[in-house]
Motif scaffolding. Structure first.
Motif, short mmCIF file in Angstrom:
data_model
loop_
_atom_site.label_atom_id
_atom_site.label_comp_id
_atom_site.label_asym_id
_atom_site.label_seq_id
_atom_site.Cartn_x
_atom_site.Cartn_y
_atom_site.Cartn_z
N PRO A 137 -6.12 -1.47 3.68
CA PRO A 137 -5.54 -0.22 4.14
C PRO A 137 -5.80 0.94 3.18
O PRO A 137 -6.26 0.72 2.06
CB PRO A 137 -4.04 -0.56 4.16
CG PRO A 137 -3.90 -1.50 3.00
CD PRO A 137 -5.17 -2.30 2.94
N GLN A 138 -5.51 2.16 3.63
CA GLN A 138 -5.60 3.33 2.78
C GLN A 138 -4.31 3.44 1.96
O GLN A 138 -3.29 3.90 2.43
CB GLN A 138 -5.82 4.58 3.63
CG GLN A 138 -7.17 4.62 4.32
CD GLN A 138 -8.30 4.99 3.37
OE1 GLN A 138 -8.08 5.69 2.39
NE2 GLN A 138 -9.49 4.51 3.66
N VAL A 139 -4.39 3.01 0.71
CA VAL A 139 -3.19 2.88 -0.12
C VAL A 139 -2.52 4.22 -0.37
O VAL A 139 -1.29 4.33 -0.30
CB VAL A 139 -3.55 2.17 -1.45
CG1 VAL A 139 -2.35 2.16 -2.40
CG2 VAL A 139 -4.03 0.75 -1.17
N LEU A 140 -3.29 5.24 -0.68
CA LEU A 140 -2.69 6.55 -0.96
C LEU A 140 -1.93 7.07 0.25
O LEU A 140 -0.85 7.64 0.11
CB LEU A 140 -3.77 7.55 -1.39
CG LEU A 140 -3.24 8.95 -1.73
CD1 LEU A 140 -2.21 8.91 -2.84
CD2 LEU A 140 -4.40 9.88 -2.09
N ASN A 141 -2.48 6.90 1.45
CA ASN A 141 -1.78 7.36 2.65
C ASN A 141 -0.45 6.63 2.82
O ASN A 141 0.56 7.24 3.18
CB ASN A 141 -2.66 7.14 3.89
CG ASN A 141 -3.80 8.12 3.97
OD1 ASN A 141 -3.81 9.14 3.29
ND2 ASN A 141 -4.79 7.80 4.80
N ILE A 142 -0.47 5.33 2.57
CA ILE A 142 0.77 4.56 2.68
C ILE A 142 1.81 5.09 1.70
O ILE A 142 2.97 5.34 2.06
CB ILE A 142 0.49 3.06 2.42
CG1 ILE A 142 -0.40 2.48 3.50
CG2 ILE A 142 1.80 2.29 2.32
CD1 ILE A 142 -0.88 1.07 3.20
N LEU A 143 1.40 5.27 0.46
CA LEU A 143 2.33 5.73 -0.58
C LEU A 143 2.85 7.14 -0.28
O LEU A 143 4.04 7.42 -0.44
CB LEU A 143 1.65 5.72 -1.95
CG LEU A 143 1.38 4.34 -2.54
CD1 LEU A 143 0.49 4.46 -3.78
CD2 LEU A 143 2.68 3.65 -2.90
#
Length: 257
Positions: free
Chosen positions: A4-10
């Protein structure tokens, strides 16, 4: 790009006020595949959000099998937390591109990054520009020794806040406040709170968190993500305790919405 796109999740979770829990795996401290497998299965069962992988000094040739095993036995995002440009693995989902903004060592502000940049540019890793802030814990931690920098004092919230603001204005996307592996005390709530009020970036906090109470205090002070590693190595039940607290705080948020 690997999902997944980690920065988007965070970022989305931070905007919503939702908390997250990352288990830090230091390849040097994983004794064998069975013990790592136990941590992985415990993490999946209790809803851990991320695996961070790394350490200030990786001396064993174990980074490769640790990352591969994390990918093989779970679907959780695997995020590299590198101590140097040597700690890169293409099978991870993302890497925290750490700039040690609390110190004045040019190697960790930009030097290591120049060496790593062409490798990361060609990789499929999600590269997340991260302001890394070491906070004093009363002893010299491995992170402070290896980085050859003085941490920000744990009783100087204004210094921490101004440092965080500088990182945000420089365009960094995350902040990671760390007391260091093996720190006797976690980062104070005053310091976490001062940074939280000063920036809009997702805030990760780790180091010295050895109890559920310490994790709760960090989250309530403003941390978006708590990171626990050393404490879980000594007490696997801490993983369950911290997971419960994170889920409890998020459930309370749902009630008030």
């Amino acid at each position: 790009m690997n999902n997944p796109q980690v920065l988007n999740i965070l970022s989305e979770r931070s905007k919503e006020g939702r908390k997250s829990f990352a288990v830090l795996i230091d390849p040097d401290k994983v004794s064998d595949e069975d013990s790592l497998s136990e941590i992985i299965h415990l993490s999946v069962k209790h809803g851990v959000d991320f695996f961070f992988v790394g350490g200030s000094l990786i001396t064993e040739d174990s980074l490769d099998w640790v990352v591969r095993m994390l990918r093989a036995e779970s679907s959780l995002p695997v995020v590299l937390f590198p101590g140097s440009n040597l700690h890169i693995h293409q099978q991870a989902h993302a890497i925290l591109f750490l700039s040690l903004i609390s110190g004045r060592n040019p190697e960790l502000l930009i030097g290591q990054h120049v060496v790593a940049a062409p490798i990361l540019k060609k990789s499929r890793l999600e590269v997340i520009a991260t302001g890394y802030m070491l906070i004093g814990s009363g002893i010299q931690t491995t992170a402070a020794y290896i980085s050859n920098t003085l941490p920000i004092p744990n009783d100087k919230p204004s210094v921490a806040a101004c440092t965080a603001m500088a990182g945000e204005l420089l365009g960094l996307r995350l902040l990671y406040m760390d007391a260091g592996s093996g720190a006797p005390e976690p980062i104070s709530q005053r310091v976490i709170g001062a940074v939280r009020r000063s920036v809009d970036l997702p805030l990760i906090v780790g180091g010295g968190i050895r109890s559920g109470a310490a994790a709760r205090q960090a989250l309530q002070a403003g941390a978006d993500v708590v990171v626990v590693g050393n404490g879980i190595e000594k007490n696997p039940n801490l993983l369950i305790e911290v997971s419960y607290i994170v889920h409890e705080l998020n459930a309370a948020l749902n009630v008030h919405e």
